[in-house]
Enzyme design. Structure first.
Site, PDB file in Angstrom:
ATOM      1  N   ASP A  35      -5.913  -5.817  -8.150  1.00  0.00           N
ATOM      2  CA  ASP A  35      -4.824  -5.286  -7.345  1.00  0.00           C
ATOM      3  C   ASP A  35      -3.584  -6.172  -7.575  1.00  0.00           C
ATOM      4  O   ASP A  35      -3.713  -7.315  -8.023  1.00  0.00           O
ATOM      5  CB  ASP A  35      -5.282  -5.322  -5.875  1.00  0.00           C
ATOM      6  CG  ASP A  35      -4.191  -4.981  -4.917  1.00  0.00           C
ATOM      7  OD1 ASP A  35      -3.735  -3.830  -4.941  1.00  0.00           O
ATOM      8  OD2 ASP A  35      -3.772  -5.867  -4.158  1.00  0.00           O
ATOM      9  N   ASP A  37      -0.015  -6.219  -5.376  1.00  0.00           N
ATOM     10  CA  ASP A  37       0.650  -6.742  -4.175  1.00  0.00           C
ATOM     11  C   ASP A  37      -0.364  -7.352  -3.214  1.00  0.00           C
ATOM     12  O   ASP A  37      -1.311  -6.689  -2.790  1.00  0.00           O
ATOM     13  CB  ASP A  37       1.408  -5.616  -3.458  1.00  0.00           C
ATOM     14  CG  ASP A  37       2.545  -5.061  -4.287  1.00  0.00           C
ATOM     15  OD1 ASP A  37       3.496  -5.805  -4.550  1.00  0.00           O
ATOM     16  OD2 ASP A  37       2.474  -3.871  -4.678  1.00  0.00           O
ATOM     17  N   ASP A 198      -6.891  -7.080  -1.867  1.00  0.00           N
ATOM     18  CA  ASP A 198      -6.581  -7.757  -0.597  1.00  0.00           C
ATOM     19  C   ASP A 198      -6.724  -6.847   0.608  1.00  0.00           C
ATOM     20  O   ASP A 198      -6.499  -7.290   1.728  1.00  0.00           O
ATOM     21  CB  ASP A 198      -5.145  -8.303  -0.627  1.00  0.00           C
ATOM     22  CG  ASP A 198      -4.104  -7.188  -0.702  1.00  0.00           C
ATOM     23  OD1 ASP A 198      -4.355  -6.179  -1.392  1.00  0.00           O
ATOM     24  OD2 ASP A 198      -3.045  -7.333  -0.083  1.00  0.00           O
TER      25      ASP A 198
HETATM   26  O1  LIG Z   1       2.435  -0.688  -3.265  1.00  0.00           O
HETATM   27  C1  LIG Z   1       1.637  -0.892  -2.332  1.00  0.00           C
HETATM   28  O2  LIG Z   1       1.755  -0.365  -1.204  1.00  0.00           O
HETATM   29  C2  LIG Z   1       0.469  -1.796  -2.523  1.00  0.00           C
HETATM   30  O3  LIG Z   1       0.274  -2.146  -3.865  1.00  0.00           O
HETATM   31  P1  LIG Z   1      -1.144  -2.769  -4.302  1.00  0.00           P
HETATM   32  O4  LIG Z   1      -2.058  -1.598  -4.499  1.00  0.00           O
HETATM   33  O5  LIG Z   1      -0.815  -3.520  -5.574  1.00  0.00           O
HETATM   34  O6  LIG Z   1      -1.576  -3.687  -3.214  1.00  0.00           O
HETATM   35 MG   LIG Z   2      -2.769  -5.083  -2.362  1.00  0.00          MG
END
Ligand SMILES: O=C(O)COP(=O)(O)O
Ligand SMILES: [Mg+2]
Length: 249
Positions: A35, A37, A198
């Site tokens: 992942d 963010d 996360d």
């Molecule tokens: O863009 C988002 O809301 C979250 O992004 P992610 O899947 O990398 O955590």
């Molecule tokens: Mg994330």
């Protein structure tokens, strides 16, 4: 005696150094799906700034940092619905959403990465996974237009054989499709992959894809406690995750 036995069991389960795994170690795999963010990068400062810029331009009062952080996870459109209504479950009117999305895209494109940092252990962890011979994919709900520029700016782009963004599939995480698509592109069976994320979006997507999943405790989980997630373990950082994953299986 009991003490020794307990230590031996904890070692076998990888429950040392803040690591808490529910599977025996090492974890054999062919690929790791990461992942973005809240897992690789702490992008909240830029995301919150852009979200609050939308509110300011639309004449709305800004929201507290922690409130907006909890809105991150299901992609930009979801972030905007939540930001515009000030409600995790809120839905903005289509016209307002369109105005908000346009402002967000303009502001976030401009500041994307400025205040975003790579979490400790990420580069060393990715280096270790590559050195082990594992294939790496990035699977993010972030729109494509913001993903590659951010990876490039943080010198993370070259780690990945495959990049799946919020625009790559019909569905985003928590739907399993993005994880399954990444496996297909890598030529690896879902059961031979490990997802690391996360949030509940990563955990639910992995479970639905019949894939093992580890969670880091430091990211964004829509306001929920990471320890409540249905995952195979909590890893303090990516380097410690890499230390229990081996090529094979
Ligand atoms: O863009 C988002 O809301 C979250 O992004 P992610 O899947 O990398 O955590
Ligand atoms: Mg994330």
């Amino acid at each position: 005696m009991l003490h020794h036995l307990k230590n031996a069991i904890q070692r076998a389960l990888g429950q040392t150094q803040g690591l808490s795994l529910r599977l025996p170690t090492p974890l054999y795999a062919q690929a790791v799906l990461l992942d973005l963010d809240g897992t690789l990068v702490d992008s909240a400062p830029d995301l919150v700034a852009a979200a609050n810029s939308v509110r300011i331009e639309l004449g709305l009062p800004t929201l507290p940092f922690d409130t907006v952080v909890n809105y991150v996870g299901k992609g930009a459109e979801s972030l905007l619905h939540r930001t515009l209504t000030g409600d995790l479950a809120g839905r903005a009117e289509p016209a307002l959403l369109a105005r908000g999305m346009a402002i967000f895209a303009r502001v976030y494109s401009e500041i994307n990465g400025d205040q975003t940092t790579v979490y400790p252990g990420v580069r060393a962890g990715l280096d270790a996974l590559l050195a082990e011979g594992l294939k790496l994919a990035l699977v993010t709900n972030k729109p494509a237009q913001f993903t590659e520029p951010l990876l490039l700016k943080k010198s993370l782009l070259n780690y990945f054989d495959v990049i799946v963004t919020g625009n790559s599939c019909a569905h985003k995480k928590p739907h399993p499709e993005p994880l399954l698509f990444a496996c297909q592109e890598l030529g690896v069976a879902p059961t031979a992959a490990i997802a690391i994320g996360d949030s509940l979006n990563d955990a639910q997507a992995a479970r639905a894809a019949n894939m093992r999943v580890l969670a880091v405790p430091y990211g964004y989980n829509e306001g929920q406690d990471t320890r409540q997630l249905d995952v195979d373990g909590i890893v303090p950082n990516l380097l410690q995750a890499a230390q229990v994953i081996r090529l094979g299986g």
